[in-house]
Design a protein around this motif. Sequence first.
Motif, PDB file in Angstrom:
ATOM      1  N   TYR A   1      61.796  73.971 -26.312  1.00 30.33           N
ATOM      2  CA  TYR A   1      62.877  74.987 -26.770  1.00 30.33           C
ATOM      3  C   TYR A   1      63.823  75.360 -25.733  1.00 30.33           C
ATOM      4  O   TYR A   1      64.818  75.438 -25.707  1.00 30.33           O
ATOM      5  N   GLU A   2      63.004  75.988 -24.813  1.00 28.29           N
ATOM      6  CA  GLU A   2      63.787  76.660 -23.698  1.00 28.29           C
ATOM      7  C   GLU A   2      64.642  75.672 -23.018  1.00 28.29           C
ATOM      8  O   GLU A   2      65.894  75.974 -22.573  1.00 28.29           O
ATOM      9  N   LEU A   3      64.089  74.713 -22.741  1.00 27.99           N
ATOM     10  CA  LEU A   3      65.151  73.587 -21.944  1.00 27.99           C
ATOM     11  C   LEU A   3      66.200  73.046 -22.834  1.00 27.99           C
ATOM     12  O   LEU A   3      67.412  73.232 -22.260  1.00 27.99           O
ATOM     13  N   CYS A   4      66.091  72.961 -24.286  1.00 27.26           N
ATOM     14  CA  CYS A   4      67.087  72.436 -25.070  1.00 27.26           C
ATOM     15  C   CYS A   4      68.025  73.719 -25.233  1.00 27.26           C
ATOM     16  O   CYS A   4      69.273  73.333 -25.051  1.00 27.26           O
ATOM     17  N   GLU A   5      67.675  74.801 -25.201  1.00 30.06           N
ATOM     18  CA  GLU A   5      68.646  75.860 -25.607  1.00 30.06           C
ATOM     19  C   GLU A   5      69.404  76.239 -24.331  1.00 30.06           C
ATOM     20  O   GLU A   5      70.459  76.522 -24.320  1.00 30.06           O
ATOM     21  N   ASP A   6      68.758  75.980 -23.065  1.00 32.14           N
ATOM     22  CA  ASP A   6      69.355  76.245 -21.666  1.00 32.14           C
ATOM     23  C   ASP A   6      70.320  75.122 -21.615  1.00 32.14           C
ATOM     24  O   ASP A   6      71.550  75.431 -21.377  1.00 32.14           O
ATOM     25  N   MET A   7      70.106  73.920 -22.001  1.00 31.56           N
ATOM     26  CA  MET A   7      71.148  72.819 -22.019  1.00 31.56           C
ATOM     27  C   MET A   7      72.290  73.254 -22.710  1.00 31.56           C
ATOM     28  O   MET A   7      73.564  73.058 -22.408  1.00 31.56           O
ATOM     29  N   ALA A   8      72.133  73.680 -23.944  1.00 35.13           N
ATOM     30  CA  ALA A   8      73.196  74.034 -24.798  1.00 35.13           C
ATOM     31  C   ALA A   8      74.056  75.077 -24.526  1.00 35.13           C
ATOM     32  O   ALA A   8      75.401  74.969 -24.315  1.00 35.13           O
ATOM     33  N   GLN A   9      73.487  75.871 -23.665  1.00 35.03           N
ATOM     34  CA  GLN A   9      74.092  77.071 -23.110  1.00 35.03           C
ATOM     35  C   GLN A   9      75.037  76.572 -21.773  1.00 35.03           C
ATOM     36  O   GLN A   9      76.151  76.943 -21.618  1.00 35.03           O
ATOM     37  N   MET A  10      74.457  76.032 -21.084  1.00 32.14           N
ATOM     38  CA  MET A  10      75.190  75.276 -20.079  1.00 32.14           C
ATOM     39  C   MET A  10      76.155  74.454 -20.203  1.00 32.14           C
ATOM     40  O   MET A  10      77.169  74.243 -19.414  1.00 32.14           O
ATOM     41  N   LEU A  11      76.175  73.669 -21.234  1.00 33.12           N
ATOM     42  CA  LEU A  11      77.254  72.835 -21.743  1.00 33.12           C
ATOM     43  C   LEU A  11      78.566  73.671 -22.455  1.00 33.12           C
ATOM     44  O   LEU A  11      79.539  72.783 -22.569  1.00 33.12           O
ATOM     45  N   VAL A  12      78.450  74.914 -22.595  1.00 33.10           N
ATOM     46  CA  VAL A  12      79.490  75.525 -23.296  1.00 33.10           C
ATOM     47  C   VAL A  12      80.770  75.501 -22.448  1.00 33.10           C
ATOM     48  O   VAL A  12      81.867  75.327 -22.877  1.00 33.10           O
ATOM     49  N   ASP A  13      80.625  75.948 -21.073  1.00 34.20           N
ATOM     50  CA  ASP A  13      81.858  76.199 -20.423  1.00 34.20           C
ATOM     51  C   ASP A  13      82.539  74.720 -20.050  1.00 34.20           C
ATOM     52  O   ASP A  13      83.779  74.696 -20.010  1.00 34.20           O
ATOM     53  N   HIS A  14      81.576  73.714 -19.862  1.00 32.77           N
ATOM     54  CA  HIS A  14      82.212  72.462 -19.668  1.00 32.77           C
ATOM     55  C   HIS A  14      83.138  72.010 -20.744  1.00 32.77           C
ATOM     56  O   HIS A  14      84.042  71.670 -20.630  1.00 32.77           O
ATOM     57  N   SER A  15      82.494  72.260 -21.927  1.00 34.61           N
ATOM     58  CA  SER A  15      82.959  71.657 -23.215  1.00 34.61           C
ATOM     59  C   SER A  15      84.210  72.314 -23.379  1.00 34.61           C
ATOM     60  O   SER A  15      85.354  71.587 -23.739  1.00 34.61           O
ATOM     61  N   GLN A  16      84.328  73.763 -23.257  1.00 33.71           N
ATOM     62  CA  GLN A  16      85.537  74.468 -23.505  1.00 33.71           C
ATOM     63  C   GLN A  16      86.589  73.869 -22.380  1.00 33.71           C
ATOM     64  O   GLN A  16      87.710  73.907 -22.859  1.00 33.71           O
ATOM     65  N   ALA A  17      86.524  73.665 -21.398  1.00 36.61           N
ATOM     66  CA  ALA A  17      87.160  73.366 -20.166  1.00 36.61           C
ATOM     67  C   ALA A  17      87.889  72.199 -20.405  1.00 36.61           C
ATOM     68  O   ALA A  17      89.117  71.755 -20.559  1.00 36.61           O
ATOM     69  N   VAL A  18      86.953  71.060 -21.090  1.00 42.03           N
ATOM     70  CA  VAL A  18      87.546  69.551 -21.283  1.00 42.03           C
ATOM     71  C   VAL A  18      88.386  69.844 -22.551  1.00 42.03           C
ATOM     72  O   VAL A  18      89.340  69.214 -22.398  1.00 42.03           O
ATOM     73  N   HIS A  19      88.047  70.621 -23.274  1.00 38.16           N
ATOM     74  CA  HIS A  19      88.881  70.782 -24.588  1.00 38.16           C
ATOM     75  C   HIS A  19      90.199  71.457 -24.414  1.00 38.16           C
ATOM     76  O   HIS A  19      91.460  70.961 -24.734  1.00 38.16           O
ATOM     77  N   HIS A  20      90.126  72.626 -23.359  1.00 39.58           N
ATOM     78  CA  HIS A  20      91.591  73.155 -23.426  1.00 39.58           C
ATOM     79  C   HIS A  20      92.346  72.691 -22.322  1.00 39.58           C
ATOM     80  O   HIS A  20      93.422  72.443 -22.201  1.00 39.58           O
ATOM     81  N   ASP A  21      91.556  71.946 -21.045  1.00 38.96           N
ATOM     82  CA  ASP A  21      92.535  71.563 -19.950  1.00 38.96           C
ATOM     83  C   ASP A  21      92.747  69.913 -20.106  1.00 38.96           C
ATOM     84  O   ASP A  21      93.960  69.845 -19.583  1.00 38.96           O
ATOM     85  N   GLN A  22      91.975  69.357 -20.841  1.00 47.15           N
ATOM     86  CA  GLN A  22      92.515  67.926 -21.149  1.00 47.15           C
ATOM     87  C   GLN A  22      92.759  67.735 -22.574  1.00 47.15           C
ATOM     88  O   GLN A  22      93.370  66.411 -22.734  1.00 47.15           O
ATOM     89  N   GLY A  23      92.529  68.673 -23.519  1.00 47.84           N
ATOM     90  CA  GLY A  23      93.002  68.503 -24.661  1.00 47.84           C
ATOM     91  C   GLY A  23      92.346  67.622 -25.724  1.00 47.84           C
ATOM     92  O   GLY A  23      92.875  66.731 -26.487  1.00 47.84           O
ATOM     93  N   VAL A  24      90.974  67.220 -25.242  1.00 47.38           N
ATOM     94  CA  VAL A  24      90.157  66.329 -25.911  1.00 47.38           C
ATOM     95  C   VAL A  24      89.564  66.998 -27.035  1.00 47.38           C
ATOM     96  O   VAL A  24      89.175  68.312 -27.082  1.00 47.38           O
ATOM     97  N   ALA A  25      89.543  66.628 -28.402  1.00 45.55           N
ATOM     98  CA  ALA A  25      89.462  66.963 -29.651  1.00 45.55           C
ATOM     99  C   ALA A  25      87.866  67.448 -29.556  1.00 45.55           C
ATOM    100  O   ALA A  25      86.985  66.695 -28.950  1.00 45.55           O
ATOM    101  N   GLU A  26      87.489  68.521 -30.261  1.00 45.04           N
ATOM    102  CA  GLU A  26      86.199  69.117 -30.319  1.00 45.04           C
ATOM    103  C   GLU A  26      85.271  68.207 -30.663  1.00 45.04           C
ATOM    104  O   GLU A  26      84.103  67.832 -30.050  1.00 45.04           O
ATOM    105  N   GLU A  27      85.666  67.236 -31.773  1.00 46.13           N
ATOM    106  CA  GLU A  27      84.616  66.370 -32.367  1.00 46.13           C
ATOM    107  C   GLU A  27      84.072  65.115 -31.250  1.00 46.13           C
ATOM    108  O   GLU A  27      83.189  64.752 -31.285  1.00 46.13           O
ATOM    109  N   ILE A  28      85.204  64.670 -30.372  1.00 52.21           N
ATOM    110  CA  ILE A  28      85.108  63.783 -29.481  1.00 52.21           C
ATOM    111  C   ILE A  28      84.178  64.227 -28.183  1.00 52.21           C
ATOM    112  O   ILE A  28      83.243  63.609 -27.860  1.00 52.21           O
ATOM    113  N   ILE A  29      84.408  65.589 -28.046  1.00 50.82           N
ATOM    114  CA  ILE A  29      83.381  66.026 -27.019  1.00 50.82           C
ATOM    115  C   ILE A  29      82.188  66.184 -27.422  1.00 50.82           C
ATOM    116  O   ILE A  29      80.982  65.723 -26.659  1.00 50.82           O
TER     117      ILE A  29
END
Length: 102
Positions: free
Chosen positions: A35-63
């Motif tokens: 659980y801790e590993l999975c929760e940590d992974m989800a938390q770590m992916l937040v900034d990267h996912s936001q950056a890809v979405h905003h900087d590159q314009g990739v749709a949320e679903e695709i990310i």
Amino acid sequence: MSDDYQIFIPPSFHALFVDGRGRLAVPLSEFRARYELCEDMAQMLVDHSQAVHHDQGVAEEIILRRTRAGLGTAESGFSEAEAGWIVTRLAELLGWPALDAT
């Protein structure tokens, strides 16, 4: 003997590790560690996912789909069920619609 573990593990994650009778199918210590590993992974992916979405314009679903595909590989170290849970949790953290279960 007291159990001082204070992290709440949501029922959605618990469901990944129970057998047909509702009992944990892995030792409690392993369940908590996963659980801790999975929760940590989800938390770590937040900034990267936001950056890809905003900087590159990739749709949320695709990310989310790309993330799910990457986490679903054997090399990721996560089970298929864990990968699905991580992506659902990531969508929740980002306030994005979750992927369909299909």
